[in-house]
Design a protein around this motif. Structure first.
Motif, PDB file in Angstrom:
ATOM      1  N   GLN A   8      -1.597   5.621   3.368  1.00 43.37           N
ATOM      2  CA  GLN A   8      -2.611   4.667   3.830  1.00 43.37           C
ATOM      3  C   GLN A   8      -2.152   3.890   5.065  1.00 43.37           C
ATOM      4  O   GLN A   8      -2.870   2.999   5.530  1.00 43.37           O
ATOM      5  N   PHE A  60       0.829  -1.198   0.000  1.00 44.76           N
ATOM      6  CA  PHE A  60       0.000   0.000   0.000  1.00 44.76           C
ATOM      7  C   PHE A  60       0.864   1.248   0.000  1.00 44.76           C
ATOM      8  O   PHE A  60       2.089   1.195   0.188  1.00 44.76           O
ATOM      9  N   LYS A 113      -4.458   3.399   8.347  1.00 48.92           N
ATOM     10  CA  LYS A 113      -5.705   2.716   7.966  1.00 48.92           C
ATOM     11  C   LYS A 113      -5.428   1.248   7.652  1.00 48.92           C
ATOM     12  O   LYS A 113      -6.179   0.350   8.093  1.00 48.92           O
ATOM     13  N   LYS A 114      -4.347   0.967   6.939  1.00 44.55           N
ATOM     14  CA  LYS A 114      -4.052  -0.411   6.538  1.00 44.55           C
ATOM     15  C   LYS A 114      -3.624  -1.251   7.738  1.00 44.55           C
ATOM     16  O   LYS A 114      -4.016  -2.424   7.853  1.00 44.55           O
TER      17      LYS A 114
END
Length: 244
Positions: A32, A28, A35-36
């Motif tokens: 991000q 990713f 969030k990931k």
């Protein structure tokens, strides 16, 4: 379970391990990250440790957000590694290169090892059969070569990676593809040949984002594993536990 994260120059790669088994792999963008990680921890709720190696520009605080859920381990030059660092400037050796060298030592004991990491840059790291890290080389990766030709000339276009039709480029585009792709392959094979001339009992480990593309084109026999750095992070974590 252990979550390993490799923060590279371009993207972030992550994997969840239970022992030596990979339970999940992820790629990713840097924006991000939080969030990931949250999504990964929701899926793998038994994760207890997070191991991070970073050469990219990501703030530690992004990881520390999860310190109540995980034991967080940032790999640095101060950690114990399973090799003797003979680099003339050891503090300048990238932590990613140190992790790859450690993985080579732990996975392939008592051999001469050359680790080739083909990503934004291509790095070459040599660890001898006595577990001495001797150094290697750094050069631009495939995408960087395309961008450099475009950015530092007036008229050459920015092209996407493409296999050249022939080593004789019959157009500007084909000449660029031939020069970059064939030049890159010849470079890597040339380095491997030079090491082979000087060392026996030898293994070549190819990793990084361009692993699959290169593995089909190199003339030399290699061990190709695009996830070698993440696996090496997991192995270093186990090594740390065993040697504390």
């Amino acid at each position: 379970m252990v979550l390993t994260i490799d923060v590279g120059n371009t993207r972030i790669k992550a994997a969840v391990f239970e022992g030596d088994s990979v339970l999940g792999k992820f790629v990713f963008e840097k924006n991000q990250l939080e969030k990931k990680i949250k999504n990964i921890l929701e899926k793998f709720q038994n994760c207890s440790d997070l191991v991070v190696a970073s050469v990219g520009n990501v703030e530690k605080q992004s990881f520390l957000t999860f310190e109540k859920q995980l034991n967080i381990h940032f790999l640095t030059h101060e950690n114990a590694f399973p090799f003797v660092n003979k680099y003339a400037t050891p503090k300048t050796l990238g932590i990613d290169r140190m992790v790859l060298a450690a993985g080579a030592v732990l996975q392939f004991p008592k051999q001469n090892r050359l680790v080739i990491d083909a990503g934004t840059c291509v790095t070459y790291d040599f660890i001898d059969e006595s577990d001495h890290y001797l150094g290697g080389a750094i050069s631009p990766g495939l995408q960087l070569r395309y961008e450099t030709l475009h950015n530092f000339t007036a008229k050459l276009p920015l092209l996407e990676l493409e296999v050249p039709e022939s080593y004789i480029g019959n157009s500007t585009a084909q000449s660029i593809h031939s020069g970059i792709v064939n030049g890159f392959v010849y470079e890597i094979d040339g380095f491997i040949d030079e090491y082979r001339r000087n060392f026996s009992n030898f293994i070549i480990i190819l990793t990084g984002g361009d692993t699959d593309f290169l593995a089909k084109r190199l003339k030399n026999t290699i061990f190709a594993n695009s996830n070698f750095l993440l696996e090496s992070l997991n192995q270093i974590f186990q090594y740390k536990i065993d040697n504390d």
